[in-house]
Write an enzyme that holds these catalytic residues in place. Structure first.
Site, short mmCIF file in Angstrom:
data_model
loop_
_atom_site.label_atom_id
_atom_site.label_comp_id
_atom_site.label_asym_id
_atom_site.label_seq_id
_atom_site.Cartn_x
_atom_site.Cartn_y
_atom_site.Cartn_z
N GLY A 31 0.80 -1.22 0.00
CA GLY A 31 0.00 0.00 0.00
C GLY A 31 0.83 1.27 0.00
O GLY A 31 2.03 1.23 -0.27
N HIS A 40 2.47 4.43 -5.05
CA HIS A 40 3.10 5.52 -5.79
C HIS A 40 3.35 5.07 -7.22
O HIS A 40 2.94 3.96 -7.62
CB HIS A 40 4.39 5.96 -5.08
CG HIS A 40 5.34 4.85 -4.78
ND1 HIS A 40 5.93 4.07 -5.75
CD2 HIS A 40 5.79 4.35 -3.59
CE1 HIS A 40 6.73 3.18 -5.19
NE2 HIS A 40 6.65 3.31 -3.88
N GLY A 46 5.85 3.92 -8.67
CA GLY A 46 6.56 2.65 -8.80
C GLY A 46 5.57 1.48 -8.84
O GLY A 46 5.63 0.62 -9.72
N HIS A 47 4.64 1.48 -7.89
CA HIS A 47 3.60 0.44 -7.89
C HIS A 47 2.74 0.53 -9.16
O HIS A 47 2.39 -0.49 -9.75
CB HIS A 47 2.67 0.60 -6.68
CG HIS A 47 3.37 0.55 -5.34
ND1 HIS A 47 3.53 1.65 -4.55
CD2 HIS A 47 3.94 -0.48 -4.67
CE1 HIS A 47 4.15 1.30 -3.43
NE2 HIS A 47 4.42 0.02 -3.48
N GLN A 97 7.36 -9.14 8.12
CA GLN A 97 8.61 -8.73 7.48
C GLN A 97 9.22 -7.48 8.12
O GLN A 97 10.19 -6.93 7.60
CB GLN A 97 8.42 -8.56 5.97
CG GLN A 97 7.59 -7.38 5.55
CD GLN A 97 7.31 -7.42 4.05
OE1 GLN A 97 6.56 -8.26 3.57
NE2 GLN A 97 7.95 -6.53 3.31
N GLN A 116 15.02 -8.96 -3.15
CA GLN A 116 13.69 -9.53 -2.94
C GLN A 116 13.25 -10.32 -4.17
O GLN A 116 12.71 -11.42 -4.06
CB GLN A 116 12.70 -8.41 -2.64
CG GLN A 116 11.25 -8.85 -2.59
CD GLN A 116 10.35 -7.76 -2.03
OE1 GLN A 116 10.24 -7.60 -0.84
NE2 GLN A 116 9.71 -7.01 -2.91
N VAL A 149 11.35 3.04 -10.65
CA VAL A 149 10.83 4.36 -11.02
C VAL A 149 11.41 5.39 -10.05
O VAL A 149 11.45 5.15 -8.84
CB VAL A 149 9.28 4.36 -10.96
CG1 VAL A 149 8.73 5.75 -11.26
CG2 VAL A 149 8.72 3.34 -11.93
N SER A 181 9.66 5.48 -2.98
CA SER A 181 9.49 4.53 -1.89
C SER A 181 8.42 5.06 -0.96
O SER A 181 8.29 6.27 -0.76
CB SER A 181 10.81 4.39 -1.10
OG SER A 181 10.55 3.77 0.15
P1 AMP Z 1 6.15 -2.37 -1.33
O1 AMP Z 1 4.75 -1.83 -1.30
O2 AMP Z 1 7.19 -1.40 -0.90
O3 AMP Z 1 6.27 -3.72 -0.66
O4 AMP Z 1 6.48 -2.64 -2.86
C1 AMP Z 1 5.63 -3.42 -3.66
C2 AMP Z 1 6.31 -3.66 -4.97
O5 AMP Z 1 6.58 -2.41 -5.61
C3 AMP Z 1 7.66 -4.37 -4.81
O6 AMP Z 1 7.81 -5.31 -5.86
C4 AMP Z 1 8.64 -3.24 -4.96
O7 AMP Z 1 9.91 -3.65 -5.44
C5 AMP Z 1 7.95 -2.37 -5.98
N1 AMP Z 1 8.46 -1.00 -5.93
C6 AMP Z 1 8.64 -0.23 -4.83
N2 AMP Z 1 9.22 0.94 -5.17
C7 AMP Z 1 9.42 0.90 -6.51
C8 AMP Z 1 9.99 1.81 -7.47
N3 AMP Z 1 10.47 2.99 -7.10
N4 AMP Z 1 10.03 1.44 -8.76
C9 AMP Z 1 9.55 0.22 -9.14
N5 AMP Z 1 9.00 -0.67 -8.30
C10 AMP Z 1 8.93 -0.34 -7.00
#
Ligand code: AMP
Length: 289
Positions: free
Chosen positions: A28, A31, A33-34, A58, A150, A173, A182
């Site tokens: 959740g 952003h 990236g997601h 985690q 990961q 991203v 992030s």
């Molecule tokens: P998280 O919500 O932080 O657990 O991330 C969920 C997914 O989004 C994971 O596969 C992360 O690697 C990916 N993710 C997080 N930040 C970025 C980013 N800046 N660019 C691309 N993927 C991302």
């Protein structure tokens, strides 16, 4: 878009979903990236499933878990905007029902870097992703290269446990100044936010040493023994040290397949850095092919 809360609902929805099914697991606070992962699935798959679950297993400390940002209404609007078909947003006891007592522990690839810095982290990640993979039964799952280790841990798990889901890594991203997006960036003070792009600059300085070494090695009389990994680490540390608000946790130049620290860079490598800005821990990496 439908929002599901229970294991049973998710399993039945997926039983009749159009294939291929793509899956984007997240915690959740979504952003760009997601969103890039969701867009990848949307473009390739007939059904796109996203999960929103802040996985307690985690996190190393209850404080870190409690600080993790959440806004489900905003996240659901973002999923809707990316044409996600199914969002799985379960409560903790639905993922880990009373009596839950299984842990997925991946071997060597989960031990260095984040595994060493955050004991138990990858066990938590692998365990929740195994449950989610089983429930979704996706053809493909999309992960960010931002969390390079990961992706490798999940790939190893999926291969070893004969999971039918293909693990796809997608590019990181970034903000215009190079900072990787992030969910933790929002907790930086304005000063820390201004300092944080040093991670990217440090990684690029490491890459530049490799590029320069490679050019030298192409000259007459030079061997092809690669570049000193210590020189790359040193270049990254030097740049990091220019930013007093950044406190390095680790600076790594590792084999891209095993994540073991290298002596010489003469094949695919992964540069990675973890650093603290106050209490906010950020990671970034740069693959060298
Ligand atoms: P998280 O919500 O932080 O657990 O991330 C969920 C997914 O989004 C994971 O596969 C992360 O690697 C990916 N993710 C997080 N930040 C970025 C980013 N800046 N660019 C691309 N993927 C991302």
């Amino acid at each position: 878009m439908i929002v599901l809360r229970t294991r049973g609902e998710l399993r039945s929805a997926l039983a009749t979903a159009a294939r291929p099914v793509g899956f984007v697991p997240t915690m959740g606070w979504l952003h760009a990236g997601h969103r890039s992962l969701m867009a990848r699935s949307r473009a390739a798959d007939a059904t796109t499933v996203a999960s929103i679950f802040v996985n307690p297993r985690q996190f190393g400390s209850p404080e870190d878990l409690a600080r993790y940002p959440r806004n489900e209404a905003r996240d659901l609007a973002i999923c809707e905007g990316e044409s996600v078909d199914i969002v799985f947003a379960p409560p903790v006891e639905e993922v880990y029902p009373p009596g839950f007592d299984t842990t997925v522990r991946v071997g060597a690839i989960s031990r260095p870097l984040e595994g060493a810095a955050r004991p138990g982290h990858f066990e938590g990640v692998a365990t929740v992703v195994a449950i989610l993979f089983e429930l979704v039964g996706a053809d493909r799952a999309y992960f960010g290269q931002k969390d390079a280790q990961q992706v490798m841990v999940i790939r190893q798990m999926a291969r070893d446990l004969a999971m039918p889901t293909e693990v796809i890594a997608c590019p990181t991203v970034r903000e215009p100044d190079g900072l990787a997006l992030s969910s933790r960036n929002g907790r930086l003070t304005p000063e820390q936010r201004a300092a944080a792009p040093v991670l990217r600059r440090a990684l690029l300085a490491g890459r530049a040493v490799r590029e320069a070494g490679r050019t030298d090695a192409e000259g007459p009389g030079e061997g092809s023994g690669g570049v000193s990994a210590a020189a790359l680490r040193e270049a990254m540390r030097r740049v990091l040290a220019t930013e007093p608000l950044a406190v390095a946790d680790y600076v790594s130049c590792a084999d891209a397949a095993t994540l073991g620290e290298l002596d010489r860079v003469d094949g695919p490598a992964l540069l990675s850095i973890a650093a603290l800005f106050g209490t906010v821990r950020l990671i970034d990496n740069e693959p060298l092919d």
